[in-house]
Write a protein that holds these residues in place. Structure first.
Motif, short mmCIF file in Angstrom:
data_model
loop_
_atom_site.label_atom_id
_atom_site.label_comp_id
_atom_site.label_asym_id
_atom_site.label_seq_id
_atom_site.Cartn_x
_atom_site.Cartn_y
_atom_site.Cartn_z
N ILE A 1 3.71 4.75 8.25
CA ILE A 1 3.78 3.43 7.63
C ILE A 1 5.27 3.11 7.51
N ALA A 2 5.77 2.35 8.44
CA ALA A 2 7.21 2.08 8.48
C ALA A 2 7.60 0.88 7.61
N ASP A 3 6.65 -0.01 7.37
CA ASP A 3 6.96 -1.21 6.59
C ASP A 3 7.10 -0.84 5.12
N LYS A 4 8.29 -1.07 4.58
CA LYS A 4 8.56 -0.70 3.19
C LYS A 4 7.61 -1.39 2.22
N GLN A 5 7.34 -2.67 2.44
CA GLN A 5 6.47 -3.41 1.53
C GLN A 5 5.05 -2.86 1.58
N ASP A 6 4.58 -2.45 2.77
CA ASP A 6 3.25 -1.85 2.87
C ASP A 6 3.17 -0.58 2.02
N LEU A 7 4.20 0.26 2.08
CA LEU A 7 4.23 1.48 1.28
C LEU A 7 4.20 1.16 -0.21
N ILE A 8 5.01 0.21 -0.61
CA ILE A 8 5.06 -0.21 -2.01
C ILE A 8 3.70 -0.74 -2.44
N ASP A 9 3.07 -1.56 -1.59
CA ASP A 9 1.76 -2.13 -1.92
C ASP A 9 0.71 -1.04 -2.11
N ILE A 10 0.71 -0.03 -1.24
CA ILE A 10 -0.26 1.06 -1.36
C ILE A 10 -0.04 1.81 -2.67
N LYS B 1 13.84 4.83 0.72
CA LYS B 1 14.24 3.43 0.62
C LYS B 1 13.45 2.66 -0.44
N ILE B 2 12.24 3.13 -0.75
CA ILE B 2 11.43 2.41 -1.75
C ILE B 2 11.43 3.11 -3.10
N ALA B 3 12.00 4.31 -3.18
CA ALA B 3 11.93 5.11 -4.41
C ALA B 3 12.40 4.33 -5.64
N ASP B 4 13.49 3.61 -5.51
CA ASP B 4 14.00 2.86 -6.67
C ASP B 4 13.09 1.71 -7.05
N ARG B 5 12.36 1.16 -6.09
CA ARG B 5 11.48 0.02 -6.37
C ARG B 5 10.16 0.44 -7.01
N VAL B 6 9.79 1.73 -6.87
CA VAL B 6 8.53 2.19 -7.44
C VAL B 6 8.75 3.18 -8.59
N GLN B 7 10.00 3.41 -8.96
CA GLN B 7 10.31 4.46 -9.95
C GLN B 7 9.66 4.26 -11.31
N ASN B 8 9.30 3.04 -11.66
CA ASN B 8 8.68 2.79 -12.96
C ASN B 8 7.21 3.22 -13.01
N PHE B 9 6.58 3.37 -11.84
CA PHE B 9 5.16 3.74 -11.83
C PHE B 9 4.82 4.85 -10.84
N ALA C 1 10.40 15.13 13.20
CA ALA C 1 10.86 13.73 13.33
C ALA C 1 9.99 12.76 12.53
N ALA C 2 8.67 12.94 12.55
CA ALA C 2 7.78 12.05 11.80
C ALA C 2 8.01 12.19 10.30
N VAL C 3 8.26 13.41 9.86
CA VAL C 3 8.51 13.68 8.44
C VAL C 3 9.84 13.06 8.02
N MET C 4 10.85 13.22 8.86
CA MET C 4 12.15 12.63 8.53
C MET C 4 12.06 11.11 8.45
N ALA C 5 11.27 10.52 9.33
CA ALA C 5 11.08 9.06 9.29
C ALA C 5 10.37 8.64 8.00
N MET C 6 9.31 9.36 7.63
CA MET C 6 8.59 9.03 6.40
C MET C 6 9.49 9.22 5.19
N ASP C 7 10.28 10.30 5.18
CA ASP C 7 11.20 10.53 4.07
C ASP C 7 12.20 9.39 3.94
N GLU C 8 12.66 8.90 5.06
CA GLU C 8 13.60 7.78 5.03
C GLU C 8 12.93 6.55 4.41
N HIS C 9 11.69 6.28 4.81
CA HIS C 9 10.96 5.13 4.26
C HIS C 9 10.72 5.31 2.76
N LEU C 10 10.30 6.52 2.38
CA LEU C 10 10.03 6.78 0.96
C LEU C 10 11.30 6.68 0.13
#
Length: 143
Positions: free
Chosen positions: A107-116, A48-56, A37-46
């Motif tokens: 880390i559920a907050d999408k912006q936090d993941l992107i920031d890291i 959701k941000i994949a397109d926003r971080v794809q350049n780097f 369950a924790a992995v599926m949640a992290m995968d969902e978060h990742l």
């Protein structure tokens, strides 16, 4: 689930190639049992941000039950672990938790993941092997 858009690495060779082949982007590896369950949640978060971080950043998922080769080397004992690599070098991240090798908390907050991921990218490009997270996660609960 959201992890459909994330690339699953099915062998140690594929993990090594992902780390070795990308010279310009951060390689983000999520280790954990895909059905947890924790992995599926992290995968969902990742996903959701994949397109926003794809350049780097390139994000990959590894079921460490299916590919156990890195479990001892990276001490993958938690349900879900996220690690960062740049030009074949493991990049450490100080999130205030005392474990700079990996992120093993939610880390559920999408912006936090992107920031890291952005901080890791900027630091790694400057040759830093350790970067400091923009947020202190010392009070975060483990999965």
């Amino acid at each position: 689930m959201g992890s459909i858009v994330l690339t699953h690495l099915k062998s140690a060779w594929h993990v090594d190639q992902a780390i070795l082949d990308d010279e310009e982007k951060i390689v983000v590896l999520r280790f954990g049992k895909t059905t947890d369950a924790a992995v599926m949640a992290m995968d969902e978060h990742l996903s959701k941000i994949a397109d926003r971080v794809q350049n780097f950043a390139s994000i990959y998922v590894v079921d460490n039950k299916e590919v156990p080769d890195f479990n001892a080397m990276y001490e993958l004992y938690d349900a879900c672990t996220v690690m960062f690599f740049f030009r074949n070098k493991h990049i450490l991240v100080d999130c205030g938790t005392g474990n700079n090798n990996k992120i093993n908390f939610s880390i559920a907050d999408k912006q936090d993941l992107i920031d890291i991921i952005e901080v890791v990218y900027r630091g790694a490009r400057k040759g830093k092997g350790l970067v400091v997270s923009p947020k202190d996660y010392a009070t975060q609960m483990k999965y």
